[in-house]
Design an enzyme around this catalytic site. Structure first.
Site, PDB file in Angstrom:
ATOM      1  N   GLN A 168      90.572  36.803  -7.674  1.00  0.00           N
ATOM      2  CA  GLN A 168      90.986  35.522  -8.268  1.00  0.00           C
ATOM      3  C   GLN A 168      89.927  35.036  -9.245  1.00  0.00           C
ATOM      4  OE1 GLN A 168      91.862  32.986  -4.928  1.00  0.00           O
ATOM      5  NE2 GLN A 168      93.689  34.158  -4.366  1.00  0.00           N
ATOM      6  N   ASP A 314      93.116  40.799   2.945  1.00  0.00           N
ATOM      7  CA  ASP A 314      94.207  39.987   3.503  1.00  0.00           C
ATOM      8  C   ASP A 314      94.752  40.546   4.820  1.00  0.00           C
ATOM      9  OD1 ASP A 314      94.047  38.161   1.461  1.00  0.00           O
ATOM     10  OD2 ASP A 314      95.569  39.149   0.228  1.00  0.00           O
TER      11      ASP A 314
END
Ligand code: S3P
Length: 442
Positions: A168, A314
């Site tokens: 990100q 994740d």
């Protein structure tokens, strides 16, 4: 008053058959955020119609970009010209949405405010505020968190060595680099997911990758692309681990993204002895895709740390469930980033799994689990964190008796139809709603 929604899970039934999972969340976000910058029509098939990605899509529309919705999973957007939004842009729970959007908005000739849910407002934003400020951006947060206020400013390229391996952060800097004077260079400490680089290159951006270093220059315009989003490897992780831990299971998942920056979990599971066959079948959206077959396996404990962590960042909530079923000790290190995801995933998963009787030792940057452990069904919470809710449902498949995962609807932030997908494979799981407290029956 809202009803309490929950997953009801009962163990025992093996998972069998062939299915797929919804489109990749990271690629869906990027499809609309980058598509809005391209001159002309971007056509996306296999779009993920989930809470997080729909938030990104709404902000794109709030910036004046026309979107034609052909179906839940297919859309066309006409990018190239953004208009100032009439109010704050609401990114909901989407960390990817707000951080990538910040990089884009920093380069626009109008001000904007980026905001989101209470949960998003708790997540750290200094990691993007610092490098964007170095580029000349006028961006400020509220104690380093959202809402983010952005004013127009002239940007210039920088060389930035990222302190944490974050796709990100990398993406926010690269996207700002499209609007900066001169070259922008990002050096990442490890191989964070590279979907932004792949998509920008396909759109004709002047981008070069050399190992962990990415260089981008300014562009006069991106060209629109037409692509199909592959199934999300992070969503595939749930049925894969479920099949590995539930006796008698044998499932096949088709059309899964096999980008090596995303497949760390599958490598680790194979090293633990999982019967996992992965076959690449082609390309979609510039990403390798293929088929995964998972069969029930007796797993062995393992040590995970270093660069592998970012390739499965994740997947640690569901990995904890695999570790509980594995024989021997599993140790995870270098995973402190888990503490700043939608929730503190080390603390929250440990607390919820303990309600099923699990014994887990938390460490600052990971955890230690000795297995195999017997779990007992109980009522647990999803904490408005999709990956917690889905992982706890898989834990329920190997716990004795019934497990209820309260707050199941957050699973739809990344995996709409989660319970249906697992039930379609034979698992005993359903998503139900209890009437609101105080509702009279009869
Ligand atoms: C994502 C990057 C990762 C990941 C998140 C999606 C992305 O976050 O955890 O679910 O699409 O770029 P970080 O960049 O914070 O590691």
């Amino acid at each position: 008053m809202t009803a309490v929604d929950y997953f009801r899970v009962v163990p025992g039934a093996p998972l069998r058959g062939t299915t797929t999972v919804p489109g990749d969340k990271s690629i869906s976000h990027r499809g609309v955020l980058l598509g809005m910058l391209a001159q002309g029509e971007t056509h996306i098939r296999g779009w993920l119609p989930a809470g997080d990605t729909e938030s990104s899509l709404r902000t794109v529309q709030a910036l004046g970009v026309p979107v034609e919705r052909h179906s839940a999973t297919e859309l066309t957007l006409r990018g190239g010209e953004l208009t100032p939004p009439s109010g704050p842009l609401n990114l909901g729970n989407a960390g990817t949405g707000i951080r990538l959007m910040a990089g884009i908005m920093a380069g626009q000739p109008f001000p904007s405010v980026l905001d989101g849910s209470e949960q998003l407002r708790r997540r750290p934003m200094n990691r993007i505020i610092a490098p964007l400020t170095q580029m000349g951006a006028k961006i400020s947060g509220t104690n380093g968190r959202a809402p983010l206020t952005i004013e127009p400013a002239a940007l210039h390229g920088i060389r930035y060595e990222m302190p944490v391996a974050s796709a990100q952060v990398k993406s926010a800097i690269l996207l700002a680099g499209l609007f900066a004077q001169g070259e922008t260079v990002v050096v990442q400490p490890g191989p964070a997911r590279d979907h932004t680089e792949r998509m920008l290159r396909a759109m004709g951006a002047p981008l070069e990758v050399d190992g962990n270093t990415v260089t981008i220059g300014p562009t006069d315009g991106l060209k629109p692309v037409d692509f199909t989003v592959p199934g999300d490897a992070s969503s595939a992780a749930f049925p894969v681990v479920a099949a590995l831990v539930v006796p008698g299971s044998d499932i096949t998942l088709t059309n899964i993204n096999l980008n090596s920056t995303r497949t760390g979990l599958f490598d680790v599971l194979q090293a633990m002895g999982a019967q996992l066959e992965i076959v690449e079948t082609g390309l979609a959206a510039g990403e390798p895709v293929g088929t995964i077959r998972a069969r029930h396996s007796q797993l062995k404990g393992i040590e995970v740390g270093g660069e592998l962590v970012v390739r499965m960042i994740d997947e640690f909530p569901i990995f904890m469930v695999a570790a509980l079923a594995a024989e021997g000790v599993t140790v995870v290190r270098d995973a402190q980033e888990l503490r700043v995801k939608e929730t503190d995933r080390i603390a929250v998963m440990s607390a919820e799994l303990r309600k099923l009787g699990a014994q887990i030792t938390e460490t600052e940057d990971g955890f230690v689990i000795s297995g195999p452990q017997r779990l007992t069904g109980a009522e647990v919470e999803g904490h408005d964190d999709h990956r917690i809710a889905m992982s706890m449902a898989v834990a329920g498949l190997i716990a004795s008796g019934e497990t209820r995962v309260i707050d199941a609807k957050c699973a739809a932030d990344s995996f709409p139809g989660y319970a249906e997908t697992l039930r379609g494979l034979g698992a005993e799981i359903e998503q139900l709603a209890l009437p609101p407290v105080g509702t009279k029956s009869g």
